[in-house]
Write a protein that holds these residues in place. Sequence first.
Motif, short mmCIF file in Angstrom:
data_model
loop_
_atom_site.label_atom_id
_atom_site.label_comp_id
_atom_site.label_asym_id
_atom_site.label_seq_id
_atom_site.Cartn_x
_atom_site.Cartn_y
_atom_site.Cartn_z
N GLN A 121 14.02 11.84 55.34
CA GLN A 121 13.08 10.85 54.61
C GLN A 121 11.78 10.64 55.31
OE1 GLN A 121 15.16 7.86 52.72
NE2 GLN A 121 13.35 6.66 51.97
N ARG A 122 11.97 10.37 56.48
CA ARG A 122 10.83 9.90 57.30
C ARG A 122 9.97 11.27 57.47
NH1 ARG A 122 14.95 7.54 60.52
NH2 ARG A 122 15.02 9.31 62.09
N GLU A 123 10.35 11.96 57.44
CA GLU A 123 9.15 13.33 57.63
C GLU A 123 8.56 13.47 56.48
OE1 GLU A 123 9.34 18.10 58.24
OE2 GLU A 123 11.40 16.91 58.91
N VAL A 124 9.25 13.21 55.07
CA VAL A 124 8.62 13.57 53.88
C VAL A 124 7.54 12.33 53.52
CG1 VAL A 124 8.99 13.67 51.40
CG2 VAL A 124 10.29 14.92 52.92
N GLU A 125 8.08 11.01 53.79
CA GLU A 125 7.16 10.07 53.74
C GLU A 125 6.12 9.81 54.30
OE1 GLU A 125 10.42 6.30 52.85
OE2 GLU A 125 9.77 6.77 54.78
N GLN A 126 5.70 10.73 55.47
CA GLN A 126 4.46 10.87 56.15
C GLN A 126 3.47 11.48 55.16
OE1 GLN A 126 5.10 12.72 59.92
NE2 GLN A 126 6.47 11.15 60.80
N THR A 127 3.71 12.37 54.49
CA THR A 127 2.96 13.16 53.39
C THR A 127 3.10 12.90 52.10
OG1 THR A 127 3.58 15.20 55.11
CG2 THR A 127 2.06 15.39 53.15
N PHE A 128 4.12 12.51 51.48
CA PHE A 128 4.16 12.13 50.13
C PHE A 128 4.81 10.79 49.72
CE2 PHE A 128 5.02 16.71 50.96
CZ PHE A 128 3.84 17.42 50.34
N PRO A 129 4.46 10.23 48.66
CA PRO A 129 5.27 9.20 48.10
C PRO A 129 6.85 9.33 47.81
CG PRO A 129 3.19 9.37 47.06
CD PRO A 129 3.39 10.63 47.76
N PRO A 180 12.68 19.12 53.56
CA PRO A 180 11.30 19.15 53.78
C PRO A 180 10.42 20.20 53.41
CG PRO A 180 12.42 18.17 55.56
CD PRO A 180 13.44 18.73 54.87
N GLY A 181 10.85 21.48 53.79
CA GLY A 181 10.26 22.73 53.66
C GLY A 181 9.94 23.05 52.05
N PHE A 182 11.35 22.77 51.42
CA PHE A 182 11.30 22.67 50.00
C PHE A 182 10.28 21.88 49.13
CE2 PHE A 182 13.31 21.27 45.88
CZ PHE A 182 13.03 22.34 45.25
N VAL A 183 10.30 20.44 49.69
CA VAL A 183 9.28 19.68 49.29
C VAL A 183 7.86 20.21 49.43
CG1 VAL A 183 8.48 17.43 49.68
CG2 VAL A 183 10.90 17.64 49.49
N ARG A 184 7.46 20.62 50.47
CA ARG A 184 6.17 21.41 50.66
C ARG A 184 6.07 22.34 49.87
NH1 ARG A 184 7.46 19.72 56.12
NH2 ARG A 184 8.50 21.82 56.63
N ALA A 185 6.93 23.18 49.65
CA ALA A 185 6.72 24.23 48.65
C ALA A 185 6.45 23.74 47.26
CB ALA A 185 7.68 25.42 48.66
N VAL A 186 7.11 22.91 46.99
CA VAL A 186 6.63 22.43 45.44
C VAL A 186 5.54 21.66 45.49
CG1 VAL A 186 7.47 20.52 43.87
CG2 VAL A 186 9.23 21.87 44.95
#
Length: 408
Positions: free
Chosen positions: A66-74, A39-45
């Motif tokens: 996945q649940r954490e990333v889905e809260q912010t990104f598709p 998730p940290g890498f996803v936020r950096a991208v």
Amino acid sequence: MESFERARLDAYFAKIAAQFAADEQAASFLVTHLLPERPGFVRAVASLSRLRAVLPKPKSISPAAQREVEQTFPVDALTRELFAETDTALDYGKVRRFGAAPDGIDFDFLRYVTRERALKEGTPFFLGSDMRPQPHCSFFLDLAKTLKAKSLQDYTYDFLESLDPPSDVLSATEDGLLAYREHCTEHRDEPMSPATWKRRRVTIHNFYDWAVDEAKLLARRPYYRRPNGRDVLSWGTTAALDVRHLTYEQWGFLDRVGLRGLLPDGTADPSFRSAHTLRDSAAGNLSITTGLRLREFRALLDIEVGPPRRDGTAKEVELQTIAKFGLPRTVEIQDATLREIDWYRRTERAAMVRRASRNLWRRREEFFVVDDVNTRQMKLRGVGTWSVKAMSRPSPRRYARWSPRYDT
């Protein structure tokens, strides 16, 4: 992961993102292993680009991440068929690029356009000079319920040409349609053949049938149509097709000399250049003796043909998705054709697969690799389980490879 480890990763990625920040951000799609530390890498991208969607690799997904990333990104499912064809990949990119919901509204565009009974890909829209949809749109929306994208495209081009010279088809008269027929069949630089005009006439008939019977835009058709189907738009005949019919002896000669590369006396022709004579002959006999349509022939898998039977009976192949209009039908492959295909399979094809094995292994990520073949139920198992007759083209049917021997 421990909280301090996640904090260190977040700080590291934030530092990298700050160092390489761009003045103008590009849209991006992130394919990644969605493990607990990602998730940290996803936020950096997302801080370096306009992240449109995250596509986690199927075999490396942490449910919590996945649940954490889905809260912010598709987060979309990554499949081989999604990027197997250029058009499919571009359509997906367009939806995610331009399908942004207004702030405060929870709306998933991709799920909306791919839902059941959604508008089919390739459905045309007609806009007037005021950029408002024209009645023709509803006609093609009805056609899209039963036709595939290629058929819709053909109908659209036929319909567009019927508007050239520009006219309002709803206010067309019988004289105007007659003049249009004469223009297409006599006065154009390249007049239409009877077969081409017949297809154009079918498009005109279908539109006026819809306008009168369903949309109620017209009280009656602008031309008289007889009970036997003849009308003022009828022209020419397609009975005398420009096709030369071969006798069985002529086909045998074409097979031996033109496809197998033999001389009329049965000896090998040293000047014949094809290196795949058995393939050419087997494919020719398969297409001639079964009556397969071109689309069916191109998409037929080797396991659907199968080996010859011990009792010498014909093999029945059930077609469904690759058949015309997706209507199920059965074709028979005669024993002589099965034996010829099996001969090719054991000789030319075996040598071809051996030569191509290294290249296939290098390109294995591009293919739908089959791990198990169930010939009794006609199912393939790889990334999911697929029924062979329900596999469409272009789907994994076109890219299926049998993993132990890389045999199609």
